[in-house]
Design an enzyme around this catalytic site. Structure first.
Site, PDB file in Angstrom:
ATOM      1  N   ASP A 200      89.794  31.605  33.032  1.00 26.87           N
ATOM      2  CA  ASP A 200      89.739  32.512  34.183  1.00 26.87           C
ATOM      3  C   ASP A 200      88.466  33.363  34.128  1.00 26.87           C
ATOM      4  O   ASP A 200      88.080  33.852  33.065  1.00 26.87           O
ATOM      5  CB  ASP A 200      90.979  33.421  34.118  1.00 26.87           C
ATOM      6  CG  ASP A 200      91.190  34.218  35.388  1.00 26.87           C
ATOM      7  OD1 ASP A 200      91.263  33.596  36.462  1.00 26.87           O
ATOM      8  OD2 ASP A 200      91.294  35.465  35.305  1.00 26.87           O
ATOM      9  N   GLU A 262      86.097  28.766  35.292  1.00 21.74           N
ATOM     10  CA  GLU A 262      86.038  29.261  36.675  1.00 21.74           C
ATOM     11  C   GLU A 262      84.743  30.063  36.787  1.00 21.74           C
ATOM     12  O   GLU A 262      84.666  31.216  36.371  1.00 21.74           O
ATOM     13  CB  GLU A 262      87.250  30.148  36.976  1.00 21.74           C
ATOM     14  CG  GLU A 262      87.293  30.562  38.438  1.00 21.74           C
ATOM     15  CD  GLU A 262      88.112  31.826  38.686  1.00 21.74           C
ATOM     16  OE1 GLU A 262      88.617  31.969  39.790  1.00 21.74           O
ATOM     17  OE2 GLU A 262      88.228  32.679  37.785  1.00 21.74           O
TER      18      GLU A 262
HETATM   19  C1  NOJ Z   1      90.861  34.274  39.228  1.00 22.13           C
HETATM   20  C2  NOJ Z   1      92.260  33.795  39.483  1.00 22.13           C
HETATM   21  O1  NOJ Z   1      92.211  32.503  40.017  1.00 22.13           O
HETATM   22  C3  NOJ Z   1      92.885  34.796  40.426  1.00 22.13           C
HETATM   23  O2  NOJ Z   1      94.119  34.365  40.918  1.00 22.13           O
HETATM   24  C4  NOJ Z   1      93.011  36.103  39.705  1.00 22.13           C
HETATM   25  O3  NOJ Z   1      93.493  37.089  40.594  1.00 22.13           O
HETATM   26  C5  NOJ Z   1      91.661  36.570  39.164  1.00 22.13           C
HETATM   27  N1  NOJ Z   1      90.928  35.512  38.526  1.00 22.13           N
HETATM   28  C6  NOJ Z   1      91.848  37.662  38.145  1.00 22.13           C
HETATM   29  O4  NOJ Z   1      92.429  37.144  36.979  1.00 22.13           O
END
Ligand code: NOJ
Length: 530
Positions: A200, A262
Site C-alpha cells: 500500500d 501501489e
Molecule cells: C491505498 C488504498 O488502496 C486505499 O484504499 C487506502 O485508503 C489508502 N491506500 C490508505 O491506506
C-alpha cells in the site's frame, strides 16, 4: 529460461469485506472467500490479492491496521487464512496479501504507547511535531482524504502526521525500528505460505526530513491533493534500500515471492521495478473513452518500463476508483466499452489485475448518504461521495435474499435489481459479461506461449486503436459508430456479438474490440465508419 509464474499473469483483487459472507453478519469473510474460490479459478485468473483482513478499527476499512500478524475477528482467524491459502493452492491460485507500511491504526499499540507521555520512545516511530502557531499545523501538507495532514494528539501538546485519515498516523521510516518490524511481518506471512504482497502507498514511506511546506497540488483527475514528485515529500532515496532488503527476503523463499507496489505515477515506476527491488507496480488506465488518450496512457506505461524482465501491470479498476462501466459511460454503453477495454488490455504484454465485480459488469452503485462509510465522504463533509459505490458486495445468486452474498443485509446496500447480474445468472448466459471474461482469459492463456513481449501499433482510422503482438492482432473501436478495418487476421474473439470478419475486413460495432489471429501480412486499413 522459463518465465516466473507472475510474468503476464492475471490477478484478481478480492475486496474481503464484499466478496462473500459465510456467517450471516452481512460482512464478507475469509471462509466466504474459500468457499467461492472456484469462481476465480473458473474465470481463469492465476492469483488473488486479498485486501487487508487484519485486526483494525475499520476507519479506512482495513487500511488502518492495529495488528499486522492476525485476522480481524469479523473476517475469521489465522486458521481460516491457512485454509483459504491451502484451498487456493489446490486450485493453483497464488495468494498475495496486502501490506500497509505507510501508517498504522491509531489503535496500534505503538501509537497508543506514543501518546501516553511526551518522552515515550515510541513517539520516534511516528512523526510528531510542534504546531507552527498555537492553532496552525506544523506545515501545509494535506491529507489525501481532505483537510490537513496533521492532527493534534489527544494531550494537545504536539501534532502528528497522517497522509490519510487522522486514525492512520504515518510511521517514521527513518527510525530503524520501523523497517525492522516490517521485515518481521513479511516473514510472518511468507512463512505461512503467502505468495507475495501488494504494498500500500508504496512510494510514500519516507517523508522529507525537513517537513518543510510544499507547493500545493490538486489532481486534475480527482480534484484532491495528491502525491507527486513535485510534492517532493515522498520517493526518498532510502526507500530503495528497504525494497532491496524486501526483495532479498522474497527471494529467500522457494519459489520466490513477489512484490507489487501501489505507485501512482508511472513515471516513477522505473526506479522501483528493477531486478533487485519490486516486481510490479500498477498501471491504472483511468482515461475517459478516447482512443488517443488510451494510446498515450498505454505508451506512457510501456515507455516507463522497458528493461528486461520488467513490464507494466495493467489495471482498469480497484476498490478506490469508480467502476469502469460507469466511468466509461454507464448502462449498456459503459458495459460495452468495459468489455472492449478488457480485450484491449488483455492483449498487451505484462500482468493484468482485475477487480472483483468487473467480470460481472457491475456499475458504481448509488446509495443514500446515510449508508455511506468511506472516510473520504466524512472528511470532505460530503463534497466527495467517496469510494463506497465500487465496494458494494458481489451478487452471487439470482432470486436469493441479498443476491446470495449473505443471509443478512450487507454492510453496504445493494442497488435494486443487483441480483440480475449475479454470477449464477451470468454463468448460464452465453453472451453475458462473465462469459466474455471467461472466454477472453482462456484465449489469453491459450496464446500465452506464442506472444512476444512487444507490440506494434498498426495504422487504423481515427478513433480506433489496433496493435499486433506476434500472431495476435487487437483492434478496439472507441467510436459510437461501427468501423471497418482490413487487418488480415481471422476473428478469434470479440466483445460484441455483431463483430464479424469477412474476406480480410473486420467489421467492429461501436464501442467494441476484437482479437484476430494473423493469417497473412497486414495491408493498409480501409479507413472509415459504416
Ligand atoms: C491505498 C488504498 O488502496 C486505499 O484504499 C487506502 O485508503 C489508502 N491506500 C490508505 O491506506
Amino acid at each position: 529460461m522459463p518465465q516466473p509464474w507472475w510474468r503476464n499473469a492475471v490477478f484478481y483483487q478480492v475486496y474481503v469485506r464484499s466478496f462473500a459472507d459465510s456467517d450471516g453478519d452481512g460482512i464478507g469473510d475469509l471462509p466466504g472467500i474459500t468457499s467461492h474460490l472456484e469462481h476465480i479459478r473458473d474465470l481463469g485468473a492465476d492469483a488473488i490479492w486479498l485486501t487487508p483482513f487484519y485486526p483494525s478499527p475499520q476507519k479506512d476499512h482495513g487500511y488502518d491496521v492495529s495488528d499486522y500478524c492476525d485476522v480481524n475477528p469479523e473476517y475469521g482467524n489465522l486458521e481460516d487464512f491457512d485454509r483459504l491459502l491451502a484451498r487456493a493452492h489446490e486450485l493453483r491460485l497464488k495468494v498475495l496479501v496486502d501490506i500497509v507500511p505507510n501508517h498504522t491504526s491509531d489503535q496500534h499499540p505503538w501509537f497508543q504507547a506514543a501518546i501516553t507521555a511526551p518522552d515515550n520512545p515510541f513517539r520516534e516511530r511516528y512523526h510528531f511535531a510542534n504546531p507552527k502557531t498555537a492553532e496552525a499545523p506544523p506545515n501545509n501538507w494535506t491529507s489525501s482524504f481532505g483537510g490537513p495532514a496533521w492532527s493534534r494528539e489527544p494531550s494537545g501538546k504536539q501534532w502528528y502526521l497522517h497522509l490519510f485519515a487522522p486514525e492512520q498516523p504515518d510511521l517514521n521510516w527513518w527510525n530503524p525500528a520501523v523497517p525492522k518490524e516490517f521485515e518481521r511481518i513479511l516473514h510472518f506471512w511468507l512463512d505461512r505460505g503467502a505468495d507475495g504482497f501488494r504494498i500500500d502507498v508504496a512510494a510514500a514511506l519516507f517523508k522529507r526530513r525537513d517537513l518543510a511546506d510544499r507547493p500545493f497540488l490538486i489532481s486534475p483527475v480527482t480534484g484532491m491533493p495528491h502525491f507527486d514528485s513535485d510534492f517532493a515529500i515522498i520517493d526518498q532515496p532510502p526507500l530503495h534500500d528497504v525494497y532491496r532488503r524486501w526483495r532479498q527476503i522474497a527471494n529467500g523463499y522457494e519459489p520466490a515471492r513477489v512484490l507489487v507496489g501501489e505507485i501512482f505515477d508511472p513515471r516513477h515506476h522505473a526506479q522501483y521495478i528493477v531486478p533487485d527491488q519490486l516486481h510490479m507496480a500498477f498501471a491504472l488506465i483511468h482515461q475517459r473513452w478516447n482512443a488517443a488518450l488510451w494510446k498515450r496512457s498505454i505508451d506512457g506505461s510501456r515507455r516507463a518500463l522497458q528493461g528486461p524482465g520488467a513490464g507494466p501491470t495493467w489495471t482498469l479498476a480497484n476498490h478506490d476508483v469508480v467502476r469502469p462501466v460507469t466511468r466509461l459511460g454507464g448502462g449498456s454503453v459503459g458495459r460495452a466499452r468495459a468489455r472492449a477495454a478488457l480485450l484491449l488490455v488483455l492483449g498487451l504484454p505484462g500482468q493484468v489485475f482485475l477487480y472483483q465485480g468487473e467480470e460481472l459488469g457491475l456499475e458504481e452503485a448509488d446509495m443514500p448518504d446515510p449508508a455511506r462509510q468511506d472516510p473520504i465522504f466524512f472528511r470532505t463533509a460530503g463534497r466527495m461521495k467517496g469510494r463506497d459505490g465500487c465496494r458494494v458486495p458481489l451478487p452471487w445468486r439470482r432470486g436469493e435474499p441479498n443476491a446470495g452474498f449473505s443471509t443478512a443485509p450487507p454492510w453496504l446496500p445493494m442497488p435494486a435489481g443487483w441480483d440480475r447480474l449475479a454470477v449464477d445468472a451470468q454463468a448460464a448466459a452465453a453472451n453475458s459479461t462473465l462469459a466474455h471474461f471467461r472466454r477472453a482469459l482462456a484465449a489469453r492463456k491459450e496464446l500465452s506461449g506464442r506472444l512476444p513481449d512487444r507490440i506494434t501499433w498498426l495504422p487504423a482510422p481515427e478513433g480506433v486503436l489496433a496493435y499486433e503482438r506476434g500472431p495476435l492482432i487487437v483492434a478496439c473501436n472507441f467510436l459510437s459508430r461501427a468501423a471497418r478495418l482490413r487487418l488480415g487476421g481471422r476473428l478469434e474473439l470479440a466483445s460484441a456479438p455483431l463483430a464479424a470478419e469477412k474476406e480480410g475486413i473486420l467489421h467492429l460495432p461501436a464501442n467494441s474490440a476484437a482479437w484476430l489471429l494473423r493469417v497473412a501480412r497486414p495491408q493498409m486499413p480501409v479507413a472509415g465508419a459504416s
